[in-house]
Enzyme design. Structure first.
Site, PDB file in Angstrom:
ATOM      1  N   HIS A 160      -9.271   1.889   0.123  1.00 21.67           N
ATOM      2  CA  HIS A 160      -9.110   2.596   1.384  1.00 21.67           C
ATOM      3  C   HIS A 160     -10.465   2.444   2.078  1.00 21.67           C
ATOM      4  O   HIS A 160     -11.473   2.928   1.552  1.00 21.67           O
ATOM      5  CB  HIS A 160      -8.827   4.068   1.145  1.00 21.67           C
ATOM      6  CG  HIS A 160      -7.426   4.360   0.700  1.00 21.67           C
ATOM      7  ND1 HIS A 160      -6.947   3.952  -0.511  1.00 21.67           N
ATOM      8  CD2 HIS A 160      -6.425   5.034   1.324  1.00 21.67           C
ATOM      9  CE1 HIS A 160      -5.678   4.357  -0.611  1.00 21.67           C
ATOM     10  NE2 HIS A 160      -5.337   5.010   0.482  1.00 21.67           N
ATOM     11  N   HIS A 213       0.844  -1.213   0.000  1.00 22.17           N
ATOM     12  CA  HIS A 213       0.000   0.000   0.000  1.00 22.17           C
ATOM     13  C   HIS A 213       0.870   1.251   0.000  1.00 22.17           C
ATOM     14  O   HIS A 213       1.489   1.601   0.996  1.00 22.17           O
ATOM     15  CB  HIS A 213      -0.919   0.017   1.231  1.00 22.17           C
ATOM     16  CG  HIS A 213      -1.907   1.143   1.193  1.00 22.17           C
ATOM     17  ND1 HIS A 213      -3.270   0.942   1.076  1.00 22.17           N
ATOM     18  CD2 HIS A 213      -1.740   2.494   1.225  1.00 22.17           C
ATOM     19  CE1 HIS A 213      -3.887   2.116   1.052  1.00 22.17           C
ATOM     20  NE2 HIS A 213      -2.976   3.078   1.136  1.00 22.17           N
ATOM     21  N   ASP A 238       2.505   3.253   2.865  1.00 22.22           N
ATOM     22  CA  ASP A 238       1.497   4.278   2.555  1.00 22.22           C
ATOM     23  C   ASP A 238       2.126   5.555   2.000  1.00 22.22           C
ATOM     24  O   ASP A 238       1.838   5.936   0.864  1.00 22.22           O
ATOM     25  CB  ASP A 238       0.630   4.586   3.784  1.00 22.22           C
ATOM     26  CG  ASP A 238      -0.735   5.155   3.428  1.00 22.22           C
ATOM     27  OD1 ASP A 238      -1.007   5.351   2.229  1.00 22.22           O
ATOM     28  OD2 ASP A 238      -1.537   5.400   4.339  1.00 22.22           O
ATOM     29  N   GLU A 265     -11.060   4.436   6.963  1.00 17.97           N
ATOM     30  CA  GLU A 265      -9.891   5.124   7.547  1.00 17.97           C
ATOM     31  C   GLU A 265     -10.408   6.298   8.376  1.00 17.97           C
ATOM     32  O   GLU A 265     -10.322   7.463   7.981  1.00 17.97           O
ATOM     33  CB  GLU A 265      -8.921   5.611   6.460  1.00 17.97           C
ATOM     34  CG  GLU A 265      -7.610   6.120   7.054  1.00 17.97           C
ATOM     35  CD  GLU A 265      -6.656   6.712   6.013  1.00 17.97           C
ATOM     36  OE1 GLU A 265      -7.033   6.772   4.827  1.00 17.97           O
ATOM     37  OE2 GLU A 265      -5.549   7.118   6.399  1.00 17.97           O
TER      38      GLU A 265
END
Ligand code: ZN
Length: 430
Positions: free
Chosen positions: A210, A57, A309, A213
């Site tokens: 996603h 990711h 990320d 989050e």
């Protein structure tokens, strides 16, 4: 006759002093002692040889843009989003390509040889997609790059995103993305999950969203994602990234949710560095950690892999392409300090993330791709503790990066003349 033999290496599963014989682009033999010779040899001297790190990711369109068009002064997610919104319309393909290639140089030096990157498709020019498709091709000899069509500003919320996402997939992006918790309403979020899973099923593509989050325990899009995964026959091909709301959910609800996720064979991708930095921001004290329930998800048999990320972008000013930094943070935030725990964390940076990405020929078995990294550490636990130098990075049998060992010279009377942090072993070994 081998092309390359790595002598006296420790392996992640605990075997010590093994030789790895490489012929062409493949591992041809792994044995306690290989008698044959080779054109070249590397003496690992009892250091750890591992398959490469894999980051499932990442945001390669934003990486290394820190400071463009200006710094994030507050360090908050909201200022980061505002900054990216300012920067996005000005992005040029050449600059995007150059930044991504520079990041990949860093990744190679850290033994990171497979990356899944989300690509923001919110700007209808799709210059981000053009740039990263070019990057995917240019780095293919040394990094496996997968791209996710990511409607960062919302699939339904952002005008034009429905069309742009389809165009990105037509252009050759590999995976369907989404961001259901960022749609205007819960029901829009659920509808986006259904629509995106349908597209994935029709096109035969994986999904990586996603998802949730947020610290809002009522953000339950992972439930919808799991249910639609089963409905559209996508089991094992869907990833839920972040899942931070699970941290704050009611325990009874979670006791029903995790078995559903297991049934759907969801790949779970927490991002410990970013999660601990961005979650719990609305809390006073006590402040929640916001990382998803890593231990419980692993114990339920789900495939959990950790993502980096962000590295030096509007959301996160830190990061160095070192997946061990990610694992180091995970150990702390998930409180997984046991010996077996740490081995699982190391797996989440390597074999589990390779599974998430569906990489073929990954591993140290005979017949696997000759892709591996020799670390200045004896075992996975020491690697997580020290974040050591990557002494050699090998891709398809060729050494593509080398770093000298980190050794400090000491000038102290009556004390040793040099210190290598990897010489400090626990009294009874790991
Ligand atoms: Zn992300």
């Amino acid at each position: 006759m081998f092309d390359l033999i790595i002598r006296n290496a420790n392996l992640p599963d605990g075997r010590t002093g093994f030789d790895i014989g490489i012929r062409g682009e493949r591992i041809a033999e792994v044995a306690a002692k290989i008698e044959a010779s080779a054109k070249a040899e590397i003496d690992a001297s009892g250091r750890l040889a591992t398959p490469p790190f894999v980051d499932p990711h990442f945001h390669m369109d934003a990486t290394l843009s820190l400071g463009l068009p200006r710094m994030n002064r507050s360090g908050t997610l909201l200022e980061g989003i505002a900054l990216w919104g300012e920067l996005r319309p000005t992005l040029m393909r050449e600059a995007l390509v150059e930044r991504a290639l520079r990041y990949c140089d860093l990744a190679v030096s850290q033994g990171l040889l497979a990356i899944r990157s989300h690509v923001d498709i919110s700007d209808p020019r799709l210059v981000t997609v053009e740039a990263l498709l070019e990057v995917r091709e240019r780095i293919a000899p040394y990094i496996d790059l997968q791209l996710v069509a990511f409607p960062q500003d919302g699939y339904y919320r952002s005008p034009g995103a429905v069309d742009a996402l389809n165009r990105a997939l037509d252009m050759g992006v590999d995976i369907v993305g989404g961001i259901p918790h960022f749609e205007r309403t819960m029901s829009d979020g659920a509808a986006s999950v259904e629509a995106l899973c349908r597209i994935a099923a029709e096109r035969g593509l994986p999904v990586d969203m996603h998802c949730d989050e947020t610290d809002d325990p009522i953000s339950r899009h992972i439930e919808t994602l799991a249910a639609q995964t089963i409905r559209f026959g996508l089991k094992g091909r869907v990833a839920g990234s972040h899942l931070t709301s699970m941290h704050s959910m009611d325990n009874y609800y979670v006791s029903k949710l995790i078995p559903l996720m297991t049934e759907a064979e969801i790949n779970v991708i927490p991002n410990p560095l970013i999660n601990i930095m961005l979650q719990g921001r609305h809390d006073t004290y006590p402040k929640r950690r916001g990382l998803t329930r890593v231990r419980e998800l692993m114990e339920a048999g789900l495939n959990v892999s950790f993502g980096h990320d962000c590295v030096m972008d509007p959301w996160y000013s830190m990061g160095s392409g070192d997946m061990l930094e990610v694992g180091h943070m995970a150990i702390h935030v998930a409180q997984m300090a046991g010996i077996d725990d740490k081995r699982k964390i190391f797996d989440a940076l390597t074999v589990n993330s390779a599974k998430t990405m569906g990489l073929e020929g990954y591993g140290l078995d005979k017949g696997c791709n000759a892709d591996l990294v020799i670390l200045q550490a004896r075992d996975p636990l020491e690697a997580l503790r020290l974040k050591p130098n990557r002494l050699a990075v090998i891709r398809r049998g060729k050494v593509i990066a080398r770093t000298p060992p980190r050794v400090s010279a000491l000038h102290l009377e009556g004390r040793p003349s040099a210190v290598d942090a990897a010489d400090y072993a626990p009294a009874f070994g790991n």
